[in-house]
Design an enzyme around this catalytic site. Structure first.
Site, PDB file in Angstrom:
ATOM      1  N   TYR A 131       0.910  -1.419  -0.278  1.00 49.07           N
ATOM      2  CA  TYR A 131       0.103  -0.228   0.202  1.00 49.07           C
ATOM      3  C   TYR A 131       1.043   0.917  -0.447  1.00 49.07           C
ATOM      4  O   TYR A 131       2.136   1.391   0.766  1.00 49.07           O
ATOM      5  CB  TYR A 131      -0.425  -0.192   1.639  1.00 49.07           C
ATOM      6  CG  TYR A 131      -1.807  -1.106   1.759  1.00 49.07           C
ATOM      7  CD1 TYR A 131      -3.568  -0.283   0.943  1.00 49.07           C
ATOM      8  CD2 TYR A 131      -2.229  -2.203   1.480  1.00 49.07           C
ATOM      9  CE1 TYR A 131      -4.259  -1.316   0.820  1.00 49.07           C
ATOM     10  CE2 TYR A 131      -3.072  -3.182   1.206  1.00 49.07           C
ATOM     11  CZ  TYR A 131      -4.386  -2.594   1.285  1.00 49.07           C
ATOM     12  OH  TYR A 131      -5.447  -3.397   1.199  1.00 49.07           O
TER      13      TYR A 131
ATOM     14  N   TYR B  93      -0.807  -9.819   0.673  1.00 51.54           N
ATOM     15  CA  TYR B  93       0.861  -9.045   1.280  1.00 51.54           C
ATOM     16  C   TYR B  93      -0.169 -10.022   2.095  1.00 51.54           C
ATOM     17  O   TYR B  93      -0.487 -10.569   2.760  1.00 51.54           O
ATOM     18  CB  TYR B  93       0.629  -7.956   0.936  1.00 51.54           C
ATOM     19  CG  TYR B  93      -0.254  -7.472   1.965  1.00 51.54           C
ATOM     20  CD1 TYR B  93      -1.265  -7.686   3.677  1.00 51.54           C
ATOM     21  CD2 TYR B  93      -2.137  -7.261   0.942  1.00 51.54           C
ATOM     22  CE1 TYR B  93      -2.316  -6.690   3.851  1.00 51.54           C
ATOM     23  CE2 TYR B  93      -3.048  -6.236   1.026  1.00 51.54           C
ATOM     24  CZ  TYR B  93      -3.352  -6.520   2.644  1.00 51.54           C
ATOM     25  OH  TYR B  93      -4.525  -5.686   3.139  1.00 51.54           O
TER      26      TYR B  93
ATOM     27  N   ARG C 263      -3.100 -11.891   3.684  1.00 49.73           N
ATOM     28  CA  ARG C 263      -4.541 -11.300   3.269  1.00 49.73           C
ATOM     29  C   ARG C 263      -4.941 -11.769   1.602  1.00 49.73           C
ATOM     30  O   ARG C 263      -3.622 -11.442   0.438  1.00 49.73           O
ATOM     31  CB  ARG C 263      -4.363 -10.328   2.976  1.00 49.73           C
ATOM     32  CG  ARG C 263      -4.779  -9.898   4.196  1.00 49.73           C
ATOM     33  CD  ARG C 263      -5.458  -9.915   5.221  1.00 49.73           C
ATOM     34  NE  ARG C 263      -7.281 -10.543   4.471  1.00 49.73           N
ATOM     35  CZ  ARG C 263      -7.824  -8.989   4.203  1.00 49.73           C
ATOM     36  NH1 ARG C 263      -8.058  -8.252   4.344  1.00 49.73           N
ATOM     37  NH2 ARG C 263      -9.293  -9.955   4.116  1.00 49.73           N
TER      38      ARG C 263
ATOM     39  N   HIS D 200      -7.011  -8.371  -3.094  1.00 50.59           N
ATOM     40  CA  HIS D 200      -8.136  -7.597  -2.326  1.00 50.59           C
ATOM     41  C   HIS D 200      -8.363  -5.836  -2.825  1.00 50.59           C
ATOM     42  O   HIS D 200      -7.463  -5.624  -2.849  1.00 50.59           O
ATOM     43  CB  HIS D 200      -9.482  -7.534  -0.552  1.00 50.59           C
ATOM     44  CG  HIS D 200      -8.219  -7.174  -0.789  1.00 50.59           C
ATOM     45  ND1 HIS D 200      -7.216  -7.836   0.611  1.00 50.59           N
ATOM     46  CD2 HIS D 200      -8.510  -6.259   0.877  1.00 50.59           C
ATOM     47  CE1 HIS D 200      -6.510  -6.968   1.202  1.00 50.59           C
ATOM     48  NE2 HIS D 200      -7.374  -5.809   1.440  1.00 50.59           N
TER      49      HIS D 200
ATOM     50  N   HIS E  21     -10.347  -2.640  -1.230  1.00 53.28           N
ATOM     51  CA  HIS E  21     -11.688  -2.340  -0.360  1.00 53.28           C
ATOM     52  C   HIS E  21     -12.849  -1.088  -1.272  1.00 53.28           C
ATOM     53  O   HIS E  21     -12.225  -0.432  -2.274  1.00 53.28           O
ATOM     54  CB  HIS E  21     -10.432  -1.102   0.737  1.00 53.28           C
ATOM     55  CG  HIS E  21      -9.833  -2.165   0.981  1.00 53.28           C
ATOM     56  ND1 HIS E  21     -10.105  -2.199   3.032  1.00 53.28           N
ATOM     57  CD2 HIS E  21      -8.990  -2.407   1.416  1.00 53.28           C
ATOM     58  CE1 HIS E  21      -8.619  -2.573   3.316  1.00 53.28           C
ATOM     59  NE2 HIS E  21      -7.934  -3.012   2.508  1.00 53.28           N
TER      60      HIS E  21
END
Lengths: 183, 222
Positions: free
Chosen positions: B95, B134, B144, B147, B149
């Site tokens: 991120y 990640y 995870r 995905h 959000h």
């Protein structure tokens, strides 16, 4: 039961929304210099009393006359216009703030601001309401405060910190857990 | 119940953050303020907000994809002019957030945040790149699934929904406490997008379809 529910399930906002959801004008629903502006601040705290530094607080409210504004302006503020929506990510100390106006009353309810909190560790958000301490008299007949056990009612009422300044801490859990709503 | 419970100990962060008291319902349910929601306008959004691949001087690395679908109410009616916000990791699973310490490369051409308004059919559409999986510190070898959000507004503030969209066939579903926190398998599957050849644009990008259905509230006990 619920075999055919079409609803999309909620998931946590996670820890990494900070560069995406908050925006500069988010907490400033009206400019702080406006004579009728109020300032609300508080902290989001966990069950151990520790700050929640990765929460997102949103508010939604009518204007000072109790009118809900149904027009754009919540993302890009336009001078003296009022859109009624605010958003603030918490700081490392769990703190958030808003500059807004005190909402007028609607229906039977005492004046309140609708508050919504998302956070890492919250798989779905919590809804609550911020009421104002000077409206004591109106609280007795309020449709929400009337069904909240007396000993928990204070968690929904902001503290007065000074002229037009209020403090509203949100306890997600623990002895002073804020009253959260079933919606 | 469609939604996860507040307390789901395999996702460790819920333990000290899940409210323990029963939620309270006002005598008359949500009131007139809570049954309305903010209205957003096109003039508040940037021209490139819906295309996460053109927000910098160069093209981001990764697999270019189109993600589109409809925002509906529980009766299947389109929710129009609704604000949809997305954020995600880059193709390497990182991120653009200071708090992300995963040792995967940042991409100077990808921030990973976008927004759009739904059209008259309730449809949203984003162009982006496929995010990577990640690791996270929840438990040993925790990863995870890939995905995106999503944050959406309905016509009532009580309908506010934040969730995550996943990709079909991800091997990490069974090991992910956030995905598994949804009690029923059939509800978990509602978060998995569908690869769609008709959405796919030849020589350019793969397409995924994912509809979002709002209830009266994401908290409701059903």
């Amino acid at each position: 039961m619920n075999a055919a529910s079409p609803l999309t399930p909620s998931q946590t906002v996670g820890p990494f929304f900070g560069y995406a959801l908050p925006y500069d004008a988010g907490p400033e629903i009206v400019p702080a210099w406006r004579p009728d502006a109020i300032r609300v601040r508080g902290r989001v705290l966990d069950g151990a009393g520790e700050p929640v530094p990765d929460a997102l607080v949103e508010i939604w409210q009518p204007d000072e006359t109790g009118e809900v504004h149904r027009r754009p302006g919540g993302l890009v503020r336009d001078g003296n216009d009022f859109a009624g929506f605010g958003r603030c990510g918490t700081d490392p100390d769990g703190g958030y703030w808003f500059s807004t106006v005190k909402p007028g009353a609607t229906g039977d309810a005492a004046p309140y601001i609708a508050v919504l909190v998302f956070a890492r560790g919250l798989l779905k958000p919590v809804f609550t309401r911020l009421y104002f301490p000077e409206d004591d008299a109106a609280h007795a007949g309020d449709p929400l405060l009337g069904v909240v056990p007396a000993e928990r009612r204070a968690t929904l009422v902001a503290e007065r910190e000074g002229e037009r300044r209020y403090r509203f801490d949100i306890h997600l859990q623990g002895e002073r857990e804020t009253v959260f709503l079933g919606f | 119940m469609t939604h996860p419970p507040y307390l789901y100990p395999p996702y460790k962060s819920t333990v000290l953050r899940a409210p323990a008291q029963e939620p309270v319902m006002p005598k008359l349910g949500p009131d007139s303020v809570e049954l309305t929601a903010p209205v957003f306008g096109h003039q508040e959004l940037g021209r490139r907000d819906h295309d996460l691949t053109v927000q910098h001087s160069g093209e981001p690395l990764g697999e270019r994809i189109i993600v589109t679908g409809r925002l509906l109410d529980s009766a299947g009616r389109p929710v129009r002019d609704a604000l949809v916000e997305v954020w995600q990791a880059n193709a390497a699973g990182r991120y653009a957030h200071l708090g992300d310490i995963h040792p995967a490369p940042l991409d100077p051409n990808f921030t990973g945040a976008g927004r759009c308004l739904t059209d008259d059919d309730g449809r949203y559409r984003f162009v982006t790149i496929k995010p990577g999986a990640y690791p996270w510190g929840n438990h040993h070898n925790a990863w995870r699934p890939a995905h995106i959000h999503f944050s959406v507004f309905g016509t009532a503030f009580t309908q506010r929904l934040v969730t995550q969209m996943y990709f079909p066939g991800d091997p990490l579903f069974a090991f992910d406490p956030i995905f598994q926190s949804i009690p029923e398998q059939r509800d978990r599957e509602k978060l998995i997008s569908r690869f769609d050849m008709d959405t796919t644009v030849p020589e350019w990008a793969l397409g995924y379809q994912w509809d979002i259905v709002l209830g009266d509230t994401p908290v409701e006990a059903q």
